[in-house]
Design a protein around this motif. Structure first.
Motif, short mmCIF file in Angstrom:
data_model
loop_
_atom_site.label_atom_id
_atom_site.label_comp_id
_atom_site.label_asym_id
_atom_site.label_seq_id
_atom_site.Cartn_x
_atom_site.Cartn_y
_atom_site.Cartn_z
N HIS A 267 0.83 -1.20 0.00
CA HIS A 267 0.00 0.00 0.00
C HIS A 267 0.87 1.26 0.00
O HIS A 267 0.67 2.18 -0.80
CB HIS A 267 -0.87 -0.03 1.26
N LEU A 268 1.86 1.29 0.87
CA LEU A 268 2.72 2.47 1.02
C LEU A 268 3.68 2.60 -0.16
O LEU A 268 4.00 3.72 -0.57
CB LEU A 268 3.48 2.40 2.34
N GLN A 269 4.13 1.49 -0.71
CA GLN A 269 4.97 1.54 -1.90
C GLN A 269 4.22 2.17 -3.06
O GLN A 269 4.78 2.97 -3.82
CB GLN A 269 5.45 0.14 -2.27
N ARG A 270 2.96 1.81 -3.19
CA ARG A 270 2.15 2.37 -4.27
C ARG A 270 1.93 3.87 -4.08
O ARG A 270 1.94 4.64 -5.03
CB ARG A 270 0.81 1.63 -4.32
N LYS A 271 1.74 4.29 -2.82
CA LYS A 271 1.52 5.71 -2.53
C LYS A 271 2.83 6.51 -2.58
O LYS A 271 2.81 7.73 -2.78
CB LYS A 271 0.87 5.88 -1.17
N GLY A 272 3.96 5.83 -2.36
CA GLY A 272 5.25 6.51 -2.41
C GLY A 272 5.54 7.39 -1.22
O GLY A 272 6.41 8.27 -1.28
N GLN A 273 4.85 7.14 -0.11
CA GLN A 273 5.07 7.93 1.10
C GLN A 273 4.52 7.19 2.31
O GLN A 273 3.71 6.28 2.18
CB GLN A 273 4.40 9.30 0.98
N GLU A 274 5.02 7.59 3.47
CA GLU A 274 4.50 7.05 4.71
C GLU A 274 3.42 7.99 5.27
O GLU A 274 3.46 9.20 5.02
CB GLU A 274 5.62 6.91 5.75
#
Length: 333
Positions: A267-274
């Motif tokens: 999920h976070l890899q897809r969004k590119g942010q934490e």
């Protein structure tokens, strides 16, 4: 426009539980295995929903996926037709993030199926309108992970099929997941125990002698849970040490945490942010906290507990509570 004193209610009709909340503070969480008791749904809803006390009933659901229905559309229509005809105005929440009249929902069942997670995310977005955050809701059956960007839910998928694919729906929860699915080939591939038994033995859940929705239909106590987990090793409880039963419980929970963690990572890899913040809710809040605490954050987000903000019962009924609140805002527009 409704008067300020009007009572608004929200109901979330799932496959295993019905959650009901009123704006006057009343909340009810009822175990109801819809796939077993389909014909009893109208009667239980008649009993849950009061005759004259409420003005508006906000409705959402996930029970349409039960295998007592041939299709999800059939399930949505059956559930909606089971809503009692009383003096309140029924409104159905959709994956378009809006409410529609009951009659329209019956004609358009697809957008009403499995919409509860988006009701929760929409409510959480209003509580935290800044930055990028996540709503993580862990119930008895499933885990929902939903992105919220600057006060707006931003899921990649809308249907359960899409959300499973993208890791926004993880089909494991705090209670109903069969332990066989978490333990592998060295254990009995039978429905002898559920993950609730494991969580009970490590003190993540409390005993409930009235709860018999277990693998063997015996009550939800530590003694019975230990017996059920022993059967995963094809043993009676007195044939193996308690330490082995606890170790088996911990292994199942570890696998469950791994599943959800992998979904969170993707999920976070897809969004590119934490996320700057995470809202955790559901009867599995404890499991949610365990996952967040063990996650390898670069910068740990702030944690917002639904139960701390709105009460333990309302956290277990977070989707019903959320659409109840959204329905109140809907009438104030």
């Amino acid at each position: 426009m409704l008067k300020k004193t009007s009572t608004i209610a929200g109901i979330d009709i799932g496959g295993a539980n019905i959650k009901y909340c009123q704006s006057d503070g009343y909340t009810l969480n009822t175990i109801f295995p819809l796939w077993k008791k389909k014909k009893s749904l109208p009667a239980i809803l008649e009993k849950i929903i009061p005759e004259k006390k409420i003005r508006t009933l906000a409705i959402t659901m996930t029970g349409e996926l039960c295998d007592c229905f041939k299709t999800k559309s059939e399930g949505v229509r059956y559930i909606l037709n089971s809503i009692p005809k009383k003096q309140f105005t029924p409104l159905v929440w959709t994956t378009n993030q809006n409410f529609i009249p009951l009659e329209d929902a019956i004609q358009n069942p697809t957008i009403c199926a499995a919409s509860n997670w988006l009701g929760l995310a929409s409510f959480i977005a209003k509580q935290h309108p800044e930055n990028f955050g996540l709503s993580i809701d862990i119930g008895s059956t499933t885990t929902d992970i939903t992105s919220i960007d600057q006060g707006n839910p931003s899921p990649k998928g809308l249907t359960d099929t899409q959300r499973l694919k993208y890791g926004e729906l993880v089909y494991t929860g705090i209670k109903r997941t069969p332990m066989a699915s978490l333990l592998g080939s060295k254990y009995a591939q039978e429905f002898f125990a559920t993950i609730a038994d494991a969580h009970l033995l490590v003190n993540n859940l409390k005993e409930d002698e009235e709860d018999t929705e277990t693998a063997d239909r015996r009550s939800f106590t530590k003694t019975n849970s230990a017996r059920r987990i022993a059967k995963m090793l094809c043993a009676d409880q007195n044939e193996i040490p308690m330490s082995v039963i606890i170790k088996t419980s911990e292994l199942a929970i570890k696998t469950q945490i791994k599943w959800i963690t992998i979904a969170l990572e993707k999920h976070l890899q897809r969004k590119g942010q934490e996320p700057k913040w995470i809202s955790i809710s559901g009867s599995g809040e404890t499991l949610g906290k365990m996952i967040i605490e063990s996650f390898a954050w670069k910068t740990k987000p702030s944690i917002h507990s639904f139960s701390n903000a709105f009460g333990i019962e309302n956290s277990s009924a977070a989707c019903a509570y959320s659409i109840m609140k959204l329905a109140g805002n809907h009438h104030e527009l």
